[in-house]
Motif scaffolding. Structure first.
Motif, short mmCIF file in Angstrom:
data_model
loop_
_atom_site.label_atom_id
_atom_site.label_comp_id
_atom_site.label_asym_id
_atom_site.label_seq_id
_atom_site.Cartn_x
_atom_site.Cartn_y
_atom_site.Cartn_z
N GLU A 82 -6.83 4.12 -4.73
CA GLU A 82 -6.16 3.10 -4.53
C GLU A 82 -7.16 2.30 -3.80
O GLU A 82 -7.98 2.61 -2.96
N TRP A 83 -6.77 0.96 -4.21
CA TRP A 83 -7.70 -0.29 -3.68
C TRP A 83 -6.63 -1.21 -2.95
O TRP A 83 -5.40 -1.37 -3.38
N GLY A 84 -7.02 -1.67 -1.51
CA GLY A 84 -6.39 -2.54 -0.96
C GLY A 84 -6.97 -3.37 -0.03
O GLY A 84 -8.42 -3.33 -0.02
N LEU A 140 -9.58 7.57 3.61
CA LEU A 140 -9.70 5.82 3.28
C LEU A 140 -11.20 5.66 3.98
O LEU A 140 -11.68 6.08 4.67
N ARG A 151 -10.38 1.63 0.47
CA ARG A 151 -10.13 2.32 -0.92
C ARG A 151 -9.93 3.70 -0.30
O ARG A 151 -10.09 4.18 0.81
N ARG A 152 -8.83 4.30 -1.07
CA ARG A 152 -8.42 5.55 -0.95
C ARG A 152 -8.35 6.53 -1.80
O ARG A 152 -7.98 5.97 -3.03
N SER A 162 0.85 -1.21 0.15
CA SER A 162 -0.20 0.00 -0.12
C SER A 162 0.93 1.39 0.13
O SER A 162 2.03 1.35 0.22
N SER A 163 0.36 2.34 -0.43
CA SER A 163 1.09 3.70 -0.26
C SER A 163 1.20 4.03 1.16
O SER A 163 0.65 3.33 2.11
N ALA A 218 -1.92 5.04 3.11
CA ALA A 218 -2.77 4.27 3.56
C ALA A 218 -2.21 3.49 4.77
O ALA A 218 -2.86 3.05 5.78
N TYR A 260 -2.03 -4.12 2.24
CA TYR A 260 -1.76 -4.55 0.97
C TYR A 260 -2.51 -3.29 0.10
O TYR A 260 -3.91 -3.30 0.57
N GLY A 261 -1.87 -2.75 -0.82
CA GLY A 261 -2.54 -1.89 -1.78
C GLY A 261 -2.68 -2.75 -3.34
O GLY A 261 -1.47 -3.13 -3.60
N ASP A 262 -3.59 -3.10 -3.88
CA ASP A 262 -3.68 -3.69 -5.05
C ASP A 262 -3.64 -2.84 -6.29
O ASP A 262 -2.90 -3.42 -7.14
#
Length: 136
Positions: free
Chosen positions: A66-68, A104, A133-134, A2-3, A6, A45-47
């Motif tokens: 961003e999704w994770g 988030l 999600r972010r 992840s970022s 996040a 984790y960020g996917d």
């Protein structure tokens, strides 16, 4: 992975809210005691990062998402059944259900999503998974 935004948001919130057991975040040097003690192993984790809107000027004015997933691996002593692991996993999921923290948003959650609990040495692992999600 992840970022940083996040990761920091989740780590700070979870560390402030969860006091039931120790938390161990990924890649920290942790000594497991000879007598197994319950703890939660946290993976963030960020996917993907994806552009969600178009047409803004400048381009950075568009919405990017961003999704994770947040994996909360509840580790309990092996051989004591699954009730305590389920109790902890349920409580952890409840901390995030329907929650917005900064940029988030926490969404769907599952206990044991696609992976049943597993014996791992002196420990039993049950994983709670929370999608997030972010937006930026």
């Amino acid at each position: 992975m992840s970022s940083l935004t996040a990761y920091d948001t989740i780590e700070q919130y979870l560390s402030a809210q969860w006091t039931t057991t120790p938390l161990v975040f990924e890649n920290f040097d942790t000594e497991l005691p000879d007598d197994p003690a319950h703890f939660v192993f946290v993976e963030i984790y960020g996917d993907s990062f994806d552009q969600e809107s178009i047409g803004a000027e400048p381009r950075t004015g568009n919405l990017f998402r961003e999704w994770g997933q947040l994996y909360l691996n509840v580790m309990t002593r092996n051989g004591i059944g699954t009730r305590l692991a389920r109790q902890y996993a349920t409580a952890l999921v409840a901390l995030f259900q329907g929650l917005d923290i900064g940029t988030l948003t926490f969404r769907a959650a599952s206990i044991g999503a696609g992976e049943p609990g597993k014996n791992d040495g002196n420990y039993y692992r049950m994983t709670a998974t929370i999608d997030w999600r972010r937006d930026q």
